[in-house]
Motif scaffolding. Structure first.
Motif, mmCIF file in Angstrom:
data_model
loop_
_atom_site.group_PDB
_atom_site.id
_atom_site.type_symbol
_atom_site.label_atom_id
_atom_site.label_comp_id
_atom_site.label_asym_id
_atom_site.label_seq_id
_atom_site.Cartn_x
_atom_site.Cartn_y
_atom_site.Cartn_z
ATOM 1 N N ALA A 129 -11.836 2.731 -10.495
ATOM 2 C CA ALA A 129 -11.491 3.116 -11.826
ATOM 3 C C ALA A 129 -10.175 3.672 -11.861
ATOM 4 O O ALA A 129 -10.000 4.525 -12.792
ATOM 5 C CB ALA A 129 -12.583 3.869 -12.456
ATOM 6 N N ALA A 133 -7.233 -0.208 -10.980
ATOM 7 C CA ALA A 133 -8.474 -0.963 -11.429
ATOM 8 C C ALA A 133 -7.816 -1.201 -12.828
ATOM 9 O O ALA A 133 -8.493 -2.279 -13.331
ATOM 10 C CB ALA A 133 -9.612 -0.093 -11.179
ATOM 11 N N ASN A 152 -18.042 1.752 -10.737
ATOM 12 C CA ASN A 152 -17.020 2.637 -10.263
ATOM 13 C C ASN A 152 -18.085 3.547 -9.354
ATOM 14 O O ASN A 152 -19.255 3.736 -9.990
ATOM 15 C CB ASN A 152 -16.158 3.351 -10.777
ATOM 16 N N ARG A 153 -17.661 4.160 -8.380
ATOM 17 C CA ARG A 153 -18.523 5.148 -7.533
ATOM 18 C C ARG A 153 -18.936 6.235 -8.388
ATOM 19 O O ARG A 153 -20.185 6.588 -8.564
ATOM 20 C CB ARG A 153 -17.832 5.541 -6.433
ATOM 21 N N THR A 154 -17.942 6.715 -9.285
ATOM 22 C CA THR A 154 -18.182 7.822 -10.283
ATOM 23 C C THR A 154 -18.457 7.112 -11.614
ATOM 24 O O THR A 154 -17.350 6.706 -12.257
ATOM 25 C CB THR A 154 -17.024 8.760 -10.365
ATOM 26 N N ARG A 157 -15.942 7.458 -14.688
ATOM 27 C CA ARG A 157 -14.597 6.860 -14.968
ATOM 28 C C ARG A 157 -14.702 5.471 -15.292
ATOM 29 O O ARG A 157 -13.745 4.948 -15.877
ATOM 30 C CB ARG A 157 -13.879 7.102 -13.468
ATOM 31 N N THR A 184 -10.792 -0.208 -5.211
ATOM 32 C CA THR A 184 -11.276 1.145 -4.782
ATOM 33 C C THR A 184 -10.338 1.233 -3.482
ATOM 34 O O THR A 184 -9.632 0.379 -3.123
ATOM 35 C CB THR A 184 -12.791 1.182 -4.310
ATOM 36 N N SER A 185 -10.293 2.459 -2.893
ATOM 37 C CA SER A 185 -9.219 2.687 -1.850
ATOM 38 C C SER A 185 -10.151 2.285 -0.552
ATOM 39 O O SER A 185 -9.777 2.635 0.679
ATOM 40 C CB SER A 185 -8.801 4.032 -1.573
ATOM 41 N N LEU A 197 -20.040 0.255 -1.511
ATOM 42 C CA LEU A 197 -19.671 -0.772 -2.783
ATOM 43 C C LEU A 197 -21.036 -1.533 -3.207
ATOM 44 O O LEU A 197 -21.785 -1.730 -2.239
ATOM 45 C CB LEU A 197 -18.597 -1.643 -2.154
ATOM 46 N N LEU A 213 -7.072 -5.435 -3.291
ATOM 47 C CA LEU A 213 -5.839 -4.626 -3.325
ATOM 48 C C LEU A 213 -5.622 -3.989 -2.155
ATOM 49 O O LEU A 213 -4.264 -3.778 -1.978
ATOM 50 C CB LEU A 213 -5.925 -3.903 -4.641
ATOM 51 N N VAL A 214 -6.456 -3.659 -1.251
ATOM 52 C CA VAL A 214 -6.153 -2.831 -0.082
ATOM 53 C C VAL A 214 -5.567 -3.419 0.857
ATOM 54 O O VAL A 214 -6.015 -4.721 1.275
ATOM 55 C CB VAL A 214 -7.354 -2.058 0.449
ATOM 56 N N TYR A 215 -4.519 -2.910 1.852
ATOM 57 C CA TYR A 215 -3.813 -3.674 2.797
ATOM 58 C C TYR A 215 -3.573 -2.695 3.991
ATOM 59 O O TYR A 215 -3.693 -1.361 3.563
ATOM 60 C CB TYR A 215 -2.915 -4.402 2.575
ATOM 61 N N VAL A 239 -0.794 -9.439 -3.349
ATOM 62 C CA VAL A 239 -0.154 -8.588 -4.544
ATOM 63 C C VAL A 239 1.044 -7.815 -4.647
ATOM 64 O O VAL A 239 1.753 -7.617 -5.385
ATOM 65 C CB VAL A 239 -1.461 -7.680 -4.836
HETATM 66 P P1 NAP Z 1 -7.102 5.891 -7.032
HETATM 67 O O1 NAP Z 1 -6.809 5.933 -8.312
HETATM 68 O O2 NAP Z 1 -7.060 6.921 -6.025
HETATM 69 O O3 NAP Z 1 -8.432 5.181 -7.117
HETATM 70 C C1 NAP Z 1 -9.459 5.080 -5.975
HETATM 71 C C2 NAP Z 1 -10.755 4.349 -6.345
HETATM 72 O O4 NAP Z 1 -11.386 4.295 -5.153
HETATM 73 C C3 NAP Z 1 -11.475 5.288 -7.451
HETATM 74 O O5 NAP Z 1 -12.153 4.515 -8.324
HETATM 75 C C4 NAP Z 1 -12.563 6.136 -6.306
HETATM 76 O O6 NAP Z 1 -13.945 6.151 -6.935
HETATM 77 C C5 NAP Z 1 -12.603 4.748 -5.126
HETATM 78 N N1 NAP Z 1 -13.224 5.023 -4.061
HETATM 79 C C6 NAP Z 1 -12.566 5.782 -3.452
HETATM 80 N N2 NAP Z 1 -13.339 6.010 -1.931
HETATM 81 C C7 NAP Z 1 -14.536 5.389 -2.343
HETATM 82 C C8 NAP Z 1 -15.726 5.054 -1.471
HETATM 83 N N3 NAP Z 1 -15.904 5.639 -0.320
HETATM 84 N N4 NAP Z 1 -16.622 4.310 -2.038
HETATM 85 C C9 NAP Z 1 -16.567 3.667 -3.127
HETATM 86 N N5 NAP Z 1 -15.410 3.849 -4.041
HETATM 87 C C10 NAP Z 1 -14.165 4.697 -3.430
HETATM 88 O O7 NAP Z 1 -6.160 4.621 -6.303
HETATM 89 P P2 NAP Z 1 -5.436 3.243 -6.952
HETATM 90 O O8 NAP Z 1 -3.931 3.641 -7.149
HETATM 91 O O9 NAP Z 1 -6.271 2.886 -8.081
HETATM 92 O O10 NAP Z 1 -5.433 2.313 -5.831
HETATM 93 C C11 NAP Z 1 -6.648 1.795 -5.258
HETATM 94 C C12 NAP Z 1 -6.326 1.133 -3.686
HETATM 95 O O11 NAP Z 1 -5.449 -0.103 -4.203
HETATM 96 C C13 NAP Z 1 -5.662 1.856 -2.841
HETATM 97 O O12 NAP Z 1 -6.146 1.377 -1.424
HETATM 98 C C14 NAP Z 1 -4.016 1.312 -3.182
HETATM 99 O O13 NAP Z 1 -3.646 1.312 -1.889
HETATM 100 C C15 NAP Z 1 -4.529 -0.345 -3.458
HETATM 101 N N6 NAP Z 1 -3.085 -0.635 -4.198
HETATM 102 C C16 NAP Z 1 -2.802 -1.829 -3.555
HETATM 103 C C17 NAP Z 1 -1.617 -2.532 -4.627
HETATM 104 C C18 NAP Z 1 -0.983 -3.615 -3.883
HETATM 105 O O14 NAP Z 1 0.248 -3.856 -4.353
HETATM 106 N N7 NAP Z 1 -1.421 -4.374 -3.098
HETATM 107 C C19 NAP Z 1 -1.106 -2.036 -5.820
HETATM 108 C C20 NAP Z 1 -1.956 -0.912 -6.180
HETATM 109 C C21 NAP Z 1 -2.850 -0.024 -5.366
HETATM 110 P P3 NAP Z 1 -14.115 7.744 -7.548
HETATM 111 O O15 NAP Z 1 -13.586 7.399 -8.905
HETATM 112 O O16 NAP Z 1 -15.609 7.804 -7.509
HETATM 113 O O17 NAP Z 1 -13.330 8.774 -6.595
#
Ligand code: NAP
Length: 266
Positions: A129, A133, A152-154, A157, A184-185, A197, A213-215, A239
């Motif tokens: 979220a 997301a 989402n875990r929380t 959100r 998620t991360s 998850l 999305l994670v890499y 992506v």
């Molecule tokens: P963010 O705003 O920090 O959001 C992180 C999300 O991950 C939150 O929903 C969080 O849930 C959840 N989360 C974290 N740890 C978790 C766990 N152990 N179990 C379940 N859920 C968990 O990050 P973001 O900007 O949205 O990015 C998310 C990921 O996408 C990152 O890894 C980023 O590197 C990747 N990304 C990749 C690209 C690409 O071009 N490939 C672009 C953008 C982002 P809570 O709300 O509960 O904390």
């Protein structure tokens, strides 16, 4: 000499400068350069506003500045405004323009992998979220998905995300989606596991595509999970490449070869 870059905090790990450099070579754009811009949150707006005078044509923006980037722009693209975040700034005649190329990059990656012109008839589950997301949910809605759910875990959100983007609902269980997007991360660290998850063999029995999305340097937890179950997996680098290519097009007016960019970051 036009400059570009990527602003974040921290940003040292970013592959965007390598991606931008590959695009400039591919397009034959001599003199263009890309820089890492580590900018602490408290000074993001004033630093970004000074970049045009320092020779910058535009920048990519990453965590934690995407909302601030949207807020400082004089002109916001419709996508960025709907998502509430910008990953691309471009500077023209003293005006800052904000765009979001994450959403079209996610949409294009989904449609090309599925080989369909839209997501009509498909149920999409977005996990997470945060900012990515939001872009993923918006991309799925705008690609015509039949249902877009956010888990989402929380949970609060996910509720807030669903309330702010038309056509998105929040869920506390995965259901049986056709397409799953991991925003998620989970997977950023090599030791991360799937335990937190909502996916298992049963919930993914209808799943045709898993976009993670994670890499990282390692195979991510979600990619390994999908691969073991024989689900087509698209990774986060795809992506990254696509959002970077769309940003380059905004700054230069020319679209680089996706393959040249894939080669630069793989
Ligand atoms: P963010 O705003 O920090 O959001 C992180 C999300 O991950 C939150 O929903 C969080 O849930 C959840 N989360 C974290 N740890 C978790 C766990 N152990 N179990 C379940 N859920 C968990 O990050 P973001 O900007 O949205 O990015 C998310 C990921 O996408 C990152 O890894 C980023 O590197 C990747 N990304 C990749 C690209 C690409 O071009 N490939 C672009 C953008 C982002 P809570 O709300 O509960 O904390």
């Amino acid at each position: 000499m036009p400059l570009t870059g990527v602003a974040g905090w921290p940003v040292g790990h970013s592959r965007s400068p390598a991606l931008h450099a590959a695009a400039f070579i591919d397009l034959g754009l001599e003199g263009w350069e890309s820089q890492l811009l580590p900018i602490p949150p408290g000074v993001f707006a004033e630093t970004a506003m000074a970049l045009p005078d320092a020779g910058f044509a535009g920048i990519n923006v990453t965590i934690p500045h995407k909302e601030a980037a949207l807020a400082l722009a004089g002109v916001q693209s419709a996508d960025a405004a709907a998502i509430g975040a910008a990953n691309t700034l471009s500077f023209h005649d003293g005006v800052v323009h904000a765009s979001n190329t994450d959403a079209p990059a996610i949409r294009d990656a989904l449609l090309e992998s599925l080989g369909t012109p839209s997501l009509e008839g498909l149920r999409v589950l977005v996990m997470g979220a945060g900012g990515s997301a939001r872009a993923a949910a918006y991309a799925a809605v705008s690609a015509g998905a039949d249902g877009v759910s956010v888990w989402n875990r929380t949970p609060e959100r996910a509720v807030a995300l669903a309330d702010s983007i038309n056509g998105v609902e929040h869920v506390v269980e995965a259901g049986r989606p056709d397409v799953v997007i991991n925003a998620t991360s989970v997977g950023l660290n090599a030791e991360d596991v799937m335990a937190g998850l909502p996916l298992d063999e049963a919930t993914t029995s209808d799943c045709r595509l898993l976009l993670d999305l994670v890499y990282g340097e390692h195979q991510t937890a979600v990619s390994s999970f999908g691969g073991e179950l024989g689900i087509t997996v698209v990774d986060g680098l795809e992506v990254l490449v696509r959002q970077g290519a769309l940003s380059i097009e905004i700054w230069t007016g020319q679209a680089p070869s996706l393959q040249a960019l894939r080669d630069a970051v793989s």
